[in-house]
Every structure is written in structure tokens, then in C-alpha cells.
Design a protein around this motif. Structure first.
Motif, mmCIF file in Angstrom:
data_model
loop_
_atom_site.group_PDB
_atom_site.id
_atom_site.type_symbol
_atom_site.label_atom_id
_atom_site.label_comp_id
_atom_site.label_asym_id
_atom_site.label_seq_id
_atom_site.Cartn_x
_atom_site.Cartn_y
_atom_site.Cartn_z
ATOM 1 N N MET A 27 36.206 37.962 46.479
ATOM 2 C CA MET A 27 37.544 38.483 46.205
ATOM 3 C C MET A 27 38.520 37.322 46.306
ATOM 4 O O MET A 27 38.329 36.405 47.100
ATOM 5 C CB MET A 27 37.936 39.550 47.229
ATOM 6 N N ASP A 28 39.564 37.389 45.498
ATOM 7 C CA ASP A 28 40.587 36.352 45.560
ATOM 8 C C ASP A 28 41.884 36.896 44.992
ATOM 9 O O ASP A 28 41.907 37.954 44.346
ATOM 10 C CB ASP A 28 40.145 35.106 44.781
ATOM 11 N N GLY A 29 42.934 36.152 45.222
ATOM 12 C CA GLY A 29 44.246 36.534 44.734
ATOM 13 C C GLY A 29 44.726 35.593 43.654
ATOM 14 O O GLY A 29 44.094 34.574 43.365
ATOM 15 N N GLY A 66 46.195 31.997 45.925
ATOM 16 C CA GLY A 66 44.786 32.229 45.623
ATOM 17 C C GLY A 66 44.264 31.225 44.619
ATOM 18 O O GLY A 66 45.021 30.416 44.070
ATOM 19 N N GLU A 111 42.002 32.497 42.206
ATOM 20 C CA GLU A 111 41.461 33.381 41.171
ATOM 21 C C GLU A 111 39.963 33.186 41.026
ATOM 22 O O GLU A 111 39.425 33.152 39.926
ATOM 23 C CB GLU A 111 42.221 33.194 39.856
ATOM 24 N N SER A 127 37.264 38.822 42.046
ATOM 25 C CA SER A 127 38.035 40.010 41.673
ATOM 26 C C SER A 127 39.088 40.302 42.733
ATOM 27 O O SER A 127 38.898 40.018 43.912
ATOM 28 C CB SER A 127 37.095 41.219 41.551
ATOM 29 N N LYS A 128 40.177 40.889 42.289
ATOM 30 C CA LYS A 128 41.207 41.334 43.212
ATOM 31 C C LYS A 128 40.748 42.665 43.813
ATOM 32 O O LYS A 128 40.045 43.443 43.154
ATOM 33 C CB LYS A 128 42.535 41.492 42.481
ATOM 34 N N GLU A 132 41.175 45.694 41.670
ATOM 35 C CA GLU A 132 40.232 45.703 40.548
ATOM 36 C C GLU A 132 38.890 46.262 41.006
ATOM 37 O O GLU A 132 38.228 47.014 40.275
ATOM 38 C CB GLU A 132 40.027 44.291 40.008
#
Length: 140
Positions: free
Chosen positions: A25-27, A33, A35, A38-39, A42
Motif C-alpha cells: 500500500m502507498d499514498g 508517498g 505510489e 494500491s491506496k 482502492e
């Protein structure tokens, strides 16, 4: 059920639950973040697609309904203010099959009204709607 989420760097996290499979997961870069995953919001929509999709495939197999392709497309709207929860979620089931549409509709309805726990959770705070598109094999 239990889950573990670990910070990697910046806004990057990895998480796993009982199945022991890590999910990245990332922002967005605008908030620090990379990227690189996935957020979280999502992942909720992906979880919805997986939950209802697995239900539908399982039910269709029990009904002996043959299909050559199946996908679930999901769109959602969020509130403008925080917490930016979903307000509307629309699920589009697209299946290639020659089976009677009524059987496919029954499988989807059972998933949405009885089996899919992710749909049930989302319905507590959002309007969840769906549509079914049946295409002949070889089309689309």
C-alpha cells in the motif's frame, strides 16, 4: 481474523492477514508517498470485486452455468470532506455466456443480498447498485 500492517518508508506500508500474503500500500507523491502500491480505499473496491466475483463464480458452478469470461468493474463516489468515505458504489458484472440471463441474475442477487460480506459492510454507509451485462462468447 487478524491482520498486521508494517511501515516500510514514507507512506509505504505492507500488510497481511490470516492467509499470510503481503499486500503493498502507498499514498500519492503529493502527500509523501511513492505510489508504490494500491491506496487503501482502492483495496476496498478490489476486495468488493473479489468477494462478489468469487460468490458469483461459485454459484454459477453449482448451477452448472458455463461461461467463457467474467469480470467485475466497480466505480465509486466519495464524500468531499473527511473522512472521505464512499457514498455511491456501482458494480458492473460482465459475463460471456449462452446461459439464461435469469440464472446469472440469481447468482448476482444471492451474492449481493446474502453472501458478499464486503457489499454488506459498504451498504452501511453507501448506496450500492449493480448491473449485469451478458455477452455472447466471442464478443466484446
Amino acid at each position: 481474523m487478524r491482520a498486521e500492517v508494517r511501515h516500510v518508508a514514507g507512506l509505504s506500508f505492507v500488510g497481511k492477514a490470516d492467509s499470510n500474503h503481503w499486500v503493498a500500500m502507498d499514498g500519492p507523491t503529493a502527500f509523501g508517498g511513492a505510489e508504490a502500491g494500491s491506496k487503501p480505499m482502492e483495496l476496498i473496491l478490489i476486495a468488493l470485486g473479489g468477494c462478489t466475483g468469487m460468490d458469483v463464480v461459485s454459484l454459477l458452478k453449482k448451477m452448472r452455468v458455463e461461461f467463457s469470461d467474467f469480470k467485475v468493474e466497480i466505480s465509486a463516489e466519495k464524500k468531499e470532506e473527511h473522512p472521505k468515505t464512499f457514498t455511491k458504489v456501482h458494480i458492473r458484472y460482465i459475463i460471456k455466456s449462452t446461459a439464461p440471463k435469469e440464472k446469472i441474475e440469481k447468482a448476482v442477487e444471492l451474492s449481493q443480498k446474502k453472501y458478499c460480506s464486503v457489499s454488506a459492510i459498504l451498504r452501511q454507509s453507501a448506496e450500492v447498485t449493480y448491473e449485469i451485462v451478458v455477452l455472447p462468447p466471442g464478443e466484446g
